[in-house]
Design a protein around this motif. Structure first.
Motif, PDB file in Angstrom:
ATOM      1  N   UNK A  51       3.710   3.151 -29.518  1.00  0.00           N
ATOM      2  CA  UNK A  51       3.074   3.365 -30.817  1.00  0.00           C
ATOM      3  C   UNK A  51       3.457   2.233 -31.771  1.00  0.00           C
ATOM      4  N   UNK A  52       4.711   1.818 -31.718  1.00  0.00           N
ATOM      5  CA  UNK A  52       5.168   0.698 -32.552  1.00  0.00           C
ATOM      6  C   UNK A  52       4.468  -0.594 -32.130  1.00  0.00           C
ATOM      7  N   UNK A  53       4.371  -0.836 -30.830  1.00  0.00           N
ATOM      8  CA  UNK A  53       3.666  -2.025 -30.343  1.00  0.00           C
ATOM      9  C   UNK A  53       2.202  -2.014 -30.793  1.00  0.00           C
ATOM     10  N   UNK A  54       1.582  -0.846 -30.764  1.00  0.00           N
ATOM     11  CA  UNK A  54       0.196  -0.724 -31.214  1.00  0.00           C
ATOM     12  C   UNK A  54       0.053  -1.063 -32.684  1.00  0.00           C
ATOM     13  N   UNK A  85       8.286   3.884 -36.627  1.00  0.00           N
ATOM     14  CA  UNK A  85       9.694   3.498 -36.453  1.00  0.00           C
ATOM     15  C   UNK A  85      10.627   4.619 -36.899  1.00  0.00           C
ATOM     16  N   UNK A  86      10.291   5.275 -37.998  1.00  0.00           N
ATOM     17  CA  UNK A  86      11.113   6.403 -38.458  1.00  0.00           C
ATOM     18  C   UNK A  86      11.113   7.531 -37.442  1.00  0.00           C
ATOM     19  N   UNK A  87       9.954   7.812 -36.851  1.00  0.00           N
ATOM     20  CA  UNK A  87       9.874   8.874 -35.847  1.00  0.00           C
ATOM     21  C   UNK A  87      10.716   8.534 -34.628  1.00  0.00           C
ATOM     22  N   UNK A  88      10.628   7.294 -34.180  1.00  0.00           N
ATOM     23  CA  UNK A  88      11.429   6.881 -33.031  1.00  0.00           C
ATOM     24  C   UNK A  88      12.914   6.948 -33.364  1.00  0.00           C
ATOM     25  N   UNK A 113      21.178   9.745 -34.563  1.00  0.00           N
ATOM     26  CA  UNK A 113      20.367   9.814 -35.776  1.00  0.00           C
ATOM     27  C   UNK A 113      20.845  10.928 -36.693  1.00  0.00           C
ATOM     28  N   UNK A 114      21.372  11.999 -36.116  1.00  0.00           N
ATOM     29  CA  UNK A 114      21.852  13.103 -36.940  1.00  0.00           C
ATOM     30  C   UNK A 114      23.277  12.878 -37.445  1.00  0.00           C
ATOM     31  N   UNK A 115      23.895  11.759 -37.018  1.00  0.00           N
ATOM     32  CA  UNK A 115      25.237  11.440 -37.496  1.00  0.00           C
ATOM     33  C   UNK A 115      25.215  10.737 -38.847  1.00  0.00           C
TER      34      UNK A 115
END
Length: 134
Positions: free
Chosen positions: A26-29, A57-60, A67-69
């Protein structure tokens, strides 16, 4: 799409590996669309695509380990396990990224080890180019 179904069957990715590959593509797209907008001087579309890139990028990022740290980051239930196979993920990306110029440049079909899968991806891409959808 035959090749993506064949990829899942041949590579047997975990749900996390598949999600990571899809998020990355999705980022590459988004980057490919931004490059096209720059080439055309379509600045308003470039802004829209940059917004899409940030969202992707935020979703990835939110699904990656740790990410939860971070303080203030949302807690995610799904993380990429430490045993995620990077070679398998790269092959999935090579399959999924073929519709995008940047994807083809960075992840050529030569990365796909399974010969039947590689042929299927190459044939689908050739057909898409022939019909004007790729």
């Amino acid at each position: 799409m035959y090749a993506t179904e064949l990829a899942v069957k041949a590579l047997e990715p975990t749900p996390e590996e598949e999600r990571l590959a899809e998020d990355y593509v999705t980022i590459l797209g988004s980057l490919s669309a931004m490059e096209q907008a720059v080439r055309e001087g379509a600045w308003h579309r470039l802004r829209d695509e940059a917004d899409e890139l940030m969202s992707a990028a935020e979703e990835m990022w939110a699904g990656l380990p740790g990410a939860d740290d971070d303080e203030g980051a949302p807690v995610q239930a799904v993380h990429v396990p430490s045993q995620a196979d990077s070679a398998k993920i790269r092959q999935l990306i090579a399959v999924y990224a073929q519709p995008y110029a940047l994807g083809r440049a960075l992840y050529p079909t030569s990365l796909i080890q399974d010969a039947q899968l590689r042929r299927a991806v190459e044939e689908e891409h050739a057909e898409a180019e022939h019909t004007g959808t790729g």
